[in-house]
Design a protein around this motif. Structure first.
Motif, PDB file in Angstrom:
ATOM      1  N   LEU A   4       0.858  -1.187   0.000  1.00 21.98           N
ATOM      2  CA  LEU A   4       0.000   0.000   0.000  1.00 21.98           C
ATOM      3  C   LEU A   4       0.887   1.228   0.000  1.00 21.98           C
ATOM      4  O   LEU A   4       1.835   1.328   0.770  1.00 21.98           O
ATOM      5  N   THR A   5       0.570   2.156  -0.884  1.00 18.13           N
ATOM      6  CA  THR A   5       1.313   3.413  -0.888  1.00 18.13           C
ATOM      7  C   THR A   5       0.744   4.307   0.202  1.00 18.13           C
ATOM      8  O   THR A   5      -0.353   4.044   0.720  1.00 18.13           O
ATOM      9  N   PRO A   6       1.475   5.375   0.564  1.00 16.53           N
ATOM     10  CA  PRO A   6       0.916   6.295   1.565  1.00 16.53           C
ATOM     11  C   PRO A   6      -0.467   6.803   1.162  1.00 16.53           C
ATOM     12  O   PRO A   6      -1.298   7.079   2.008  1.00 16.53           O
ATOM     13  N   ALA A   7      -0.710   6.890  -0.151  1.00 19.13           N
ATOM     14  CA  ALA A   7      -2.010   7.374  -0.614  1.00 19.13           C
ATOM     15  C   ALA A   7      -3.083   6.290  -0.564  1.00 19.13           C
ATOM     16  O   ALA A   7      -4.244   6.550  -0.856  1.00 19.13           O
ATOM     17  N   GLY A   8      -2.686   5.081  -0.222  1.00 18.18           N
ATOM     18  CA  GLY A   8      -3.678   4.031  -0.035  1.00 18.18           C
ATOM     19  C   GLY A   8      -3.936   3.158  -1.241  1.00 18.18           C
ATOM     20  O   GLY A   8      -4.813   2.303  -1.214  1.00 18.18           O
ATOM     21  N   SER A   9      -3.160   3.360  -2.313  1.00 15.68           N
ATOM     22  CA  SER A   9      -3.342   2.465  -3.453  1.00 15.68           C
ATOM     23  C   SER A   9      -2.382   1.272  -3.305  1.00 15.68           C
ATOM     24  O   SER A   9      -1.498   1.271  -2.458  1.00 15.68           O
ATOM     25  N   LEU A  10      -2.612   0.284  -4.146  1.00 15.61           N
ATOM     26  CA  LEU A  10      -1.806  -0.938  -4.056  1.00 15.61           C
ATOM     27  C   LEU A  10      -0.952  -1.060  -5.317  1.00 15.61           C
ATOM     28  O   LEU A  10      -1.481  -1.121  -6.422  1.00 15.61           O
ATOM     29  N   VAL A  11       0.364  -1.091  -5.138  1.00 20.17           N
ATOM     30  CA  VAL A  11       1.253  -1.273  -6.291  1.00 20.17           C
ATOM     31  C   VAL A  11       1.974  -2.608  -6.160  1.00 20.17           C
ATOM     32  O   VAL A  11       2.305  -3.042  -5.054  1.00 20.17           O
ATOM     33  N   TYR A  12       2.157  -3.228  -7.311  1.00 22.35           N
ATOM     34  CA  TYR A  12       2.940  -4.464  -7.350  1.00 22.35           C
ATOM     35  C   TYR A  12       4.273  -4.168  -8.021  1.00 22.35           C
ATOM     36  O   TYR A  12       4.312  -3.612  -9.120  1.00 22.35           O
ATOM     37  N   GLU A  13       5.348  -4.543  -7.351  1.00 25.25           N
ATOM     38  CA  GLU A  13       6.679  -4.279  -7.897  1.00 25.25           C
ATOM     39  C   GLU A  13       7.505  -5.560  -7.866  1.00 25.25           C
ATOM     40  O   GLU A  13       7.430  -6.337  -6.912  1.00 25.25           O
ATOM     41  N   GLY A  14       8.320  -5.738  -8.912  1.00 26.30           N
ATOM     42  CA  GLY A  14       9.255  -6.862  -8.912  1.00 26.30           C
ATOM     43  C   GLY A  14      10.417  -6.554  -7.979  1.00 26.30           C
ATOM     44  O   GLY A  14      10.973  -5.448  -8.030  1.00 26.30           O
ATOM     45  N   VAL A  15      10.757  -7.500  -7.139  1.00 29.04           N
ATOM     46  CA  VAL A  15      11.913  -7.320  -6.253  1.00 29.04           C
ATOM     47  C   VAL A  15      12.718  -8.619  -6.231  1.00 29.04           C
ATOM     48  O   VAL A  15      12.230  -9.679  -6.616  1.00 29.04           O
ATOM     49  N   ASN A  16      13.958  -8.504  -5.751  1.00 28.18           N
ATOM     50  CA  ASN A  16      14.818  -9.680  -5.629  1.00 28.18           C
ATOM     51  C   ASN A  16      14.583 -10.345  -4.278  1.00 28.18           C
ATOM     52  O   ASN A  16      14.983  -9.815  -3.236  1.00 28.18           O
ATOM     53  N   ALA A  17      13.972 -11.529  -4.316  1.00 28.29           N
ATOM     54  CA  ALA A  17      13.687 -12.211  -3.051  1.00 28.29           C
ATOM     55  C   ALA A  17      14.963 -12.626  -2.329  1.00 28.29           C
ATOM     56  O   ALA A  17      14.954 -12.836  -1.127  1.00 28.29           O
ATOM     57  N   CYS A  18      16.078 -12.736  -3.072  1.00 25.51           N
ATOM     58  CA  CYS A  18      17.317 -13.228  -2.450  1.00 25.51           C
ATOM     59  C   CYS A  18      17.885 -12.254  -1.444  1.00 25.51           C
ATOM     60  O   CYS A  18      18.601 -12.652  -0.537  1.00 25.51           O
ATOM     61  N   ILE A  19      17.624 -10.965  -1.612  1.00 21.58           N
ATOM     62  CA  ILE A  19      18.173  -9.994  -0.664  1.00 21.58           C
ATOM     63  C   ILE A  19      17.054  -9.219   0.037  1.00 21.58           C
ATOM     64  O   ILE A  19      17.278  -8.158   0.603  1.00 21.58           O
ATOM     65  N   ARG A  20      15.871  -9.775  -0.003  1.00 19.05           N
ATOM     66  CA  ARG A  20      14.758  -9.135   0.684  1.00 19.05           C
ATOM     67  C   ARG A  20      14.571  -9.845   2.021  1.00 19.05           C
ATOM     68  O   ARG A  20      14.389 -11.066   2.054  1.00 19.05           O
ATOM     69  N   PHE A  21      14.618  -9.100   3.086  1.00 15.99           N
ATOM     70  CA  PHE A  21      14.462  -9.719   4.398  1.00 15.99           C
ATOM     71  C   PHE A  21      12.985  -9.865   4.742  1.00 15.99           C
ATOM     72  O   PHE A  21      12.164  -8.995   4.451  1.00 15.99           O
ATOM     73  N   MET A  22      12.684 -10.967   5.426  1.00 15.88           N
ATOM     74  CA  MET A  22      11.303 -11.250   5.803  1.00 15.88           C
ATOM     75  C   MET A  22      10.708 -10.132   6.643  1.00 15.88           C
ATOM     76  O   MET A  22       9.531  -9.790   6.516  1.00 15.88           O
ATOM     77  N   GLY A  23      11.534  -9.589   7.517  1.00 18.86           N
ATOM     78  CA  GLY A  23      11.030  -8.558   8.433  1.00 18.86           C
ATOM     79  C   GLY A  23      10.452  -7.358   7.732  1.00 18.86           C
ATOM     80  O   GLY A  23       9.668  -6.596   8.312  1.00 18.86           O
ATOM     81  N   SER A  24      10.825  -7.173   6.458  1.00 21.75           N
ATOM     82  CA  SER A  24      10.340  -5.990   5.736  1.00 21.75           C
ATOM     83  C   SER A  24       9.021  -6.259   5.024  1.00 21.75           C
ATOM     84  O   SER A  24       8.559  -5.420   4.259  1.00 21.75           O
ATOM     85  N   LEU A  25       8.434  -7.423   5.263  1.00 18.59           N
ATOM     86  CA  LEU A  25       7.248  -7.789   4.486  1.00 18.59           C
ATOM     87  C   LEU A  25       5.936  -7.516   5.204  1.00 18.59           C
ATOM     88  O   LEU A  25       4.866  -7.787   4.651  1.00 18.59           O
ATOM     89  N   ASP A  26       6.004  -7.004   6.406  1.00 16.55           N
ATOM     90  CA  ASP A  26       4.766  -6.831   7.166  1.00 16.55           C
ATOM     91  C   ASP A  26       3.769  -5.984   6.369  1.00 16.55           C
ATOM     92  O   ASP A  26       4.100  -4.903   5.881  1.00 16.55           O
ATOM     93  N   GLY A  27       2.568  -6.512   6.231  1.00 16.59           N
ATOM     94  CA  GLY A  27       1.514  -5.768   5.546  1.00 16.59           C
ATOM     95  C   GLY A  27       1.602  -5.810   4.034  1.00 16.59           C
ATOM     96  O   GLY A  27       0.905  -5.058   3.359  1.00 16.59           O
ATOM     97  N   CYS A  28       2.440  -6.694   3.487  1.00 18.94           N
ATOM     98  CA  CYS A  28       2.610  -6.766   2.025  1.00 18.94           C
ATOM     99  C   CYS A  28       1.906  -7.989   1.440  1.00 18.94           C
ATOM    100  O   CYS A  28       1.535  -8.913   2.149  1.00 18.94           O
ATOM    101  N   HIS A  29       1.767  -7.972   0.130  1.00 15.98           N
ATOM    102  CA  HIS A  29       1.273  -9.135  -0.604  1.00 15.98           C
ATOM    103  C   HIS A  29       2.423  -9.689  -1.448  1.00 15.98           C
ATOM    104  O   HIS A  29       2.897  -9.029  -2.367  1.00 15.98           O
ATOM    105  N   VAL A  30       2.876 -10.875  -1.108  1.00 20.01           N
ATOM    106  CA  VAL A  30       3.972 -11.510  -1.840  1.00 20.01           C
ATOM    107  C   VAL A  30       3.370 -12.424  -2.900  1.00 20.01           C
ATOM    108  O   VAL A  30       2.570 -13.307  -2.587  1.00 20.01           O
ATOM    109  N   VAL A  31       3.787 -12.207  -4.158  1.00 17.08           N
ATOM    110  CA  VAL A  31       3.266 -13.019  -5.257  1.00 17.08           C
ATOM    111  C   VAL A  31       4.435 -13.747  -5.918  1.00 17.08           C
ATOM    112  O   VAL A  31       5.372 -13.110  -6.401  1.00 17.08           O
ATOM    113  N   THR A  32       4.365 -15.069  -5.932  1.00 22.15           N
ATOM    114  CA  THR A  32       5.421 -15.856  -6.578  1.00 22.15           C
ATOM    115  C   THR A  32       4.907 -16.433  -7.891  1.00 22.15           C
ATOM    116  O   THR A  32       3.710 -16.380  -8.193  1.00 22.15           O
ATOM    117  N   VAL A  33       5.838 -17.017  -8.636  1.00 22.23           N
ATOM    118  CA  VAL A  33       5.488 -17.526  -9.975  1.00 22.23           C
ATOM    119  C   VAL A  33       4.410 -18.601  -9.893  1.00 22.23           C
ATOM    120  O   VAL A  33       3.640 -18.784 -10.850  1.00 22.23           O
TER     121      VAL A  33
END
Lengths: 784, 494
Positions: free
Chosen positions: B62-91
């Protein structure tokens, strides 16, 4: 592939040979359901291994203290060379110089010294860093540029090729140039790194799932290191996430360590290298220093060439001998050398042992040939393309004198003239050369360049015994077919092509043929999937197996219907027997009831080839594949940065088994070759540490490095002049050196700063830095 | 300190499922969790450093404005702790439940976009993210979206063909993620309870602060904590160096650090603003920054990495600092409730040493927009055009007097010294002089006084020195003659 209702009225089967069928695993690739080694469901209790790597380039090991490693969280066991039950050696060349784990000394920075086994991979990796190893450091040879090829130690006996009298012909030639060039190596950068999962069996058995191009070789190496017969070891691989030669011998170390640990602990053990470890600890394409001495006349016709191809072998032989051999086999590229003397120098260095990489030294040989062309072109003031055409081997059908290679094989199938002529026209070489000259005259900073370079690539393993293959085909009672052969799938579509061959033989739709994992238990003593030979060899072996079964079916049908054999004809999904037709499935069912064997092992060996290395003579190649590329670049004269504006390719795959698969090989091979010669730079520091050991520092091409315009075509008229599988030609390696067109287009752009009067001698990889430095050098020379 | 409630659960949505985790290590990566704990093996590890894209997943947030954006990120260097409140979509979540391939996947199949297939899930995810935003992308958009995805087999051409064709397989209107966007927004909003998330004990813990004040107080009290925004740098400390980074504070979700505002001719960028988020405003206000940002990392890195982090980590080869120094940017540093503002160029003291006190953090960077009469340019030189780390980067801001002489010029470089650094001697040689080729050539000789660059795997000292000089010439040519191009470019100028 889940359609199982054959069309019994079809005029043609779905997916026979020459059909452009998409990759058999494509739908799994995109869904993430294709299983690679690391994706295999792990047996309960699977342990994970990590490697401890040497931190010096050359040294004696004074002491090893692994107590902290053993005490680290999760660690179950630690292996050193003393724990190798069989011989601590996985040398593929029989030189006994490739330890599984270093014993007593280390010979390059990053050499595996010990192996930790822990409950998780993370624990194993962390524990591996806790070792205390005391080295007595020794002097290390890292680069070969300043090593004396005549006197320095070599890892394997070098090869010399000679024909005619090069020395006297050089003396008497009207013009003569000597030079030297540096040619960098290349990391394979397969996206899936080295990985093995070993599952212990009963007695001495072990099953190893291994990302390997050479399952039989891996099997033998694992057995050798474990001290058990080969029959105790089974290697299986369904697919690799890329290989490119990097998993021909380099897979063996992980396989051996995983297997040894699995048997020792009676648990499944997986060893998957981290990308950095993979790049540091496993071999790459050889870099070369190429010395050349060429004699030619004012027309630009070559009289004689003398070459020394010195290559950085690394600390052990591995495949350096045959890689060097193949460099010499291609030092002529598509050109006739009336007199030639060429030799290799396989220099031992304290770096990782270099290995096979798509082209296997051949592309390096061609780089030497094309540098010779460049030298002559600048010396005579002619367009390099004219020099190329002047020196081609005689065309197929011409009974002339200019058709003998430096290894005394007659080139009988040369079609490079036609390919180059067609490409020259379709790419408008002449028109664009002029347009580029006009552009350059009006542009101070950005200069353009163009080059059209040919490829002639010899097809066969030069190790004669490798030119054999086996296959195993079963027809089940429902008419479905199980196909297995000795080749491995690394993305090149080999399994698909072989399945197409089998479908064609039985005249059944492709989806009736099941592609299965390569395993040493089904087809023994196979050759590595290398030397572009996969489809040539395994397609023939599978065809042989299918024909055996088909012949039995024909015999059965002829006998049971009381018709002559020639009245049994396989039509799409059905068989015509006399005047009646029967579904293939029904015939199979009836044959089974009549107790006809519906399984066969097929075999193939390439005819005609022979090679005597000691004499430097033979018919080393069954045939040649040809191609040509024309590339145009823009170069920034202030920074050396460049863009590939356009590339046109015309490539010969004979009567292609699958044109879309083959075009994919050509596109991908070209980009990989371009990357090797442009941005992919291996850089060792003064201590012998590879500092470009990850994609952050080692730069393979991106989508935005493709030529802006990229036209790729296969010839629609050529066919193998030998009876290869359906007259197709091998296509794995030959397209890679098409990337040379980019190196030479860059060279052409650089040359514009000195009015094309000085040979730029642009070395490779031609990074923006090398390009700018060449520009500066030419500017300085021009100023005098 | 704001008295935030503390929650010791991490909550997010994985594909279709709500996930609540109570035992997550501070340095647990998303990739390992997906593959090892959830047995979702479609996402691959190619490099474990955010450079190959084989591990690309989509993160919906969710952006500060309240919309939902989906972005590609590298799961290899993404820490779990940063995922609170997110939607993770895998292949695994891309094809329909009945196995029908998504248009992105079907196009890749039909156009032969895979060979070995190992990179393919990552390509599918990157193309999916692109297609959601731009269903009919230009080649430039496709190539930009794929800068962070390496393929070693295909040569990319078939992937481009597939990317161009995706929309012919179906429109975005039928896409499940987009169709369910409104519902997912509600679902994610429900996860946002304003609490601080804290997990683990002592040093072995991580914290997701409830808000900016909470973060400021936390860091002041615990100045040795590792602050993680995009984790595009810290991720590698874990995966490659296996460093202990605990305790960790994840700040990527702090809305208050995500503001980007233009006021009085200055663009103020919160430290949590990613390159992707900053791109539109920055390239509109200061056009030369657009192409620079588009060459930082790959799309996945730009979706995670922040300009604040690029400054805070003090790297001598960060791409934005030289450009921002040449623009006379300033920095707001904050410790607890205390704030101070310094010039960006004063922030970089020496290699690995910045003007930042324990417990202090970069809160925002303020970038003056060049005046209409000023000329500003930035040039990044690398071995490979895209997704490469700088060998040499030069930034120039010039104002000419009415008589055509140099009234002022500000020049800063990266990759030439232990810090991003001004070229004072070169500037001095130019100021007051006529802006012509002779002056420029004379000034080019002064670079040796400003920089003594090093040789490393990216470039030799000689090349860096030569290119640094030549970039001034490029700037001169570009400011004086519009006719002939003064650099190569892959794309036609917009």
């Amino acid at each position: 592939m889940n359609k199982h209702t054959p069309d019994l009225k079809a005029e043609k089967i779905d997916g026979g040979v020459h059909a452009s069928v998409r990759h058999d695993s494509a739908h799994k690739h995109v869904a993430g359901s294709a299983v690679y080694i690391d994706d295999i469901t792990e047996p309960a209790g699977t342990l994970h291994a990590g490697l401890g790597l040497s931190t010096v380039a050359h040294g004696a090991i004074r002491s090893i203290d692994l107590s902290a490693v053993r005490a680290a969280p999760g660690v179950v066991d630690v292996l050193t060379h003393a724990d190798i039950p069989g011989e601590n050696d996985i040398s593929p060349s029989g030189m006994h110089d490739d330890p599984v784990l270093a014993a007593g000394k280390v010979q390059f920075h990053g050499q595996p010294v010990f192996c930790v086994i822990a409950k998780t991979r993370e624990q194993a990796r962390r524990a591996a860093r806790l070792a205390k190893i005391d080295y007595e450091e020794m002097p290390a040879d890292i680069d070969i540029w300043d090593l004396d090829a005549a006197t320095r130690p070599q890892v394997f006996p070098p090869l010399t090729l000679k024909r005619g009298e090069a020395a006297s012909a050089l003396e008497s030639a009207p013009r003569r140039i000597k030079g030297r060039m540096r040619l960098g190596g290349q990391d394979h950068f397969y996206l899936e790194g080295q990985v093995s999962l070993a599952v212990p069996g009963e007695d001495d058995e072990v099953l190893v799932y291994c990302s390997t191009q050479g399952p039989s070789e891996t099997q033998h190496m694992v057995a050798h290191a474990m001290g058990v017969p080969s029959h105790a070891v089974t290697i299986e691989v369904r697919r690799m996430g890329g290989g490119f030669g990097g998993k021909e011998t380099q897979a063996n170390q992980c396989a051996a360590l995983a297997a040894i640990a699995a048997k020792r602990l009676n648990r499944a053990v997986k060893l998957r290298l981290d990308r950095d470890e993979d790049m540091v600890a496993t071999g790459k394409r050889h870099d070369f220093a190429i010395d050349y001495d060429i004699g030619f006349d004012d027309e630009g016709r070559i009289h004689a060439v003398d070459y020394t191809f010195a290559l950085r072998a690394g600390f052990s032989a591995d495949l350096s001998g045959p890689v060097g051999d193949r460099a010499l086999f291609h030092c002529d590229n598509a050109y006739f050398f009336p007199h030639v003397h060429a030799k290799t120098a396989l220099l031992r260095t304290n770096t990782v042992s270099n290995t096979a990489f798509r082209g296997f030294g051949g592309p390096q040989g061609m780089v030497g040939a094309e540098r010779v062309i460049d030298e002559i072109a600048f010396a005579t003031g002619k367009d390099p393309l004219d020099i190329r055409k002047l020196n081609f081997y005689d065309a197929m059908g011409v009974e002339g004198e200019r058709n003998l290679t430096p290894y005394h094989q007659k080139v009988g199938d040369c079609i490079i003239q036609r390919i180059v002529a067609e490409l020259e026209e379709s790419a408008d070489y002449a028109g664009r050369r002029k347009a580029i000259a006009d552009f350059n005259a009006g542009s101070r900073i950005v200069k353009r360049g163009i080059a059209l370079t040919p490829v002639k690539f010899g097809i066969s393993f030069t190790k004669t015994e490798s030119n054999q293959a086996g296959a195993l085909v079963h027809v089940y009672t429902d008419g479905s077919v199980h196909m297995n052969h000795g080749g491995t799938e690394m993305g090149q579509g080999l399994h698909l092509k072989v399945a197409q061959v089998v479908a064609e033989e039985f005249q059944i739709d492709l989806d009736r043929v099941k592609i299965t994992a390569t395993t040493t238990a089904k087809v023994p003593n196979t050759s590595p999937t290398a030397a572009s030979s996969g489809a040539d060899l395994n397609g023939m072996a599978a065809q042989d197996a299918a024909r055996q079964i088909k012949n039995r079916l024909i015999d059965f049908a002829a006998e049971s219907h009381q018709v002559p054999r020639d009245q049994v004809v396989f039509l799409p999904n059905r068989v015509r027997i006399g005047n009646s037709e029967m579904a293939f499935n029904d015939l199979v069912r009836k044959a089974y009831v009549a107790r006809v064997q519906l399984s066969a092992a097929g075999f193939y060996k390439t005819p005609k080839i022979h090679w005597d290395r000691s004499k430097g003579r033979g018919h080393a190649f069954y045939y040649y594949a040809y191609g040509a590329a024309c590339s145009e670049v823009s170069v920034d004269m202030l920074t050396g940065e460049y863009v590939v504006e356009r590339t046109d390719i015309l490539h010969d795959a004979g009567r292609s088994l699958n044109r879309t698969i083959d075009i994919g090989q050509v596109e991908g091979g070209f980009i990989q070759g371009m990357g090797w010669l442009t941005t992919e730079e291996l850089w060792w520091d003064g201590k012998g540490r590879l500092r470009t050991h990850a994609p952050s520092t080692y730069k393979i091409p991106l989508a935005s490095d493709r030529p802006k315009i990229f036209n790729v075509a296969l010839t629609d008229w050529s066919e193998a002049y030998e009876p290869t599988i359906h007259r197709s030609k091998a296509v794995g390696e030959p397209p890679l050196p098409l990337g040379l067109s980019v190196l030479h287009a860059l060279s052409d752009a650089v040359a514009s700063v000195a009015d094309h009067s000085i040979c730029p001698r642009l070395d490779a990889p031609a990074t923006p830095e090398r390009v700018l430095m060449a520009i500066e050098r030419l500017r300085a020379e021009k100023r005098g | 300190m704001t008295a935030a409630t503390i929650r010791s659960e991490l909550r997010f949505v994985l594909n279709g499922q709500d996930v609540t985790l109570r035992d997550v290590a501070p340095d647990q990566t998303l990739l390992d969790w997906l593959r090892v704990s959830r047995l979702l093996k479609g996402t691959k590890e190619g490099c474990a450093e955010g450079d190959c894209g084989a591990c690309t997943v989509l993160i919906g947030r969710l952006t500060p404005a309240g919309s939902l954006v989906y972005e590609g990120v590298n799961a290899c260097i993404r820490f779990m702790g940063s995922l609170d409140g997110c939607h993770v979509v895998t292949v695994e979540h891309v094809a329909a439940r009945d196995g029908t391939l998504h248009p992105v996947q079907q196009a890749m199949v039909d156009y032969h976009g895979s060979q070995c297939g190992f990179c393919t899930p990552g390509f599918v995810m990157s193309l999916y993210a692109l297609w959601m935003e731009a269903p009919n992308p230009s080649d430039q958009q496709i190539e930009t979206a794929l800068q962070g995805n390496l393929c070693r087999c295909t040569g990319y051409e078939p992937i481009l063909r597939a990317a161009r064709a995706i929309s012919s397989y179906g429109g975005t209107d039928k896409d499940p993620l987009l169709a369910e966007r409104a519902a997912m927004i509600e679902r994610l909003k429900a996860l946002k309870d304003g609490a601080r998330v804290e997990m683990g004990t002592g040093r072995n813990r991580f914290v997701v602060p409830a808000n900016l004040d909470d973060f400021a107080a936390l860091l002041a009290a615990e100045p040795t904590a590792t602050v993680v925004a995009g984790s595009t740098d810290v991720g590698l400390w874990v995966t490659k160096q296996m460093r202990d980074i605990t305790p960790v504070v994840f700040i990527a979700g702090l809305d208050e650090l995500k503001s980007i505002a233009v006021q009085d001719g200055t663009v103020s960028i919160g430290a949590g603003v990613t390159y992707s988020e900053a791109f539109e405003t920055l390239s509109a206000q200061i056009p030369a920054l657009g192409p620079l940002i588009a060459r930082i990392g790959g799309q996945q890195v730009r979706n995670m990495g922040t300009i604040g982090g690029n400054i805070a980590n003090g790297s001598p080869i960060g791409d934005t600092p030289p450009a921002l120094i040449a623009l006379a940017a300033t920095l707001t540093l904050r410790k607890g409730a205390e704030r101070r503002t310094i010039r960006l160029e004063d922030y970089f003291i020496a290699y690995g040493k910045q003007d930042r006190q324990p417990g202090e953090f970069v809160e925002a960077v303020h970038v003056p927009v060049p005046k209409a009469a000023e000329r500003f340019a930035v040039y990044k030189v690398t071995k490979r055009r895209d997704e490469d780390i700088t060998a040499t980067l030069g930034a120039f801001r010039l104002s000419l007097a009415a008589d055509g002489s140099v009234e002022d010029i500000c020049i800063a470089y990266g990759g030439m010294a232990a810090t991003p650094k001004r070229a004072f001697a070169v500037e001095k040689a130019l100021i007051g002089q006529p802006w012509n080729e002779a002056t420029v050539e004379a000034a080019m000789a002064k670079y040796a006084e400003d920089y003594q660059p090093l040789t490393d795997m990216r470039a030799t000292a000689e090349y860096r020195a030569l290119v640094a000089r030549n970039l001034l010439m490029r700037f001169f040519l570009e400011t004086t003659s519009a006719a002939a191009p003064a650099q190569v470019s892959r794309y036609e100028a917009a």
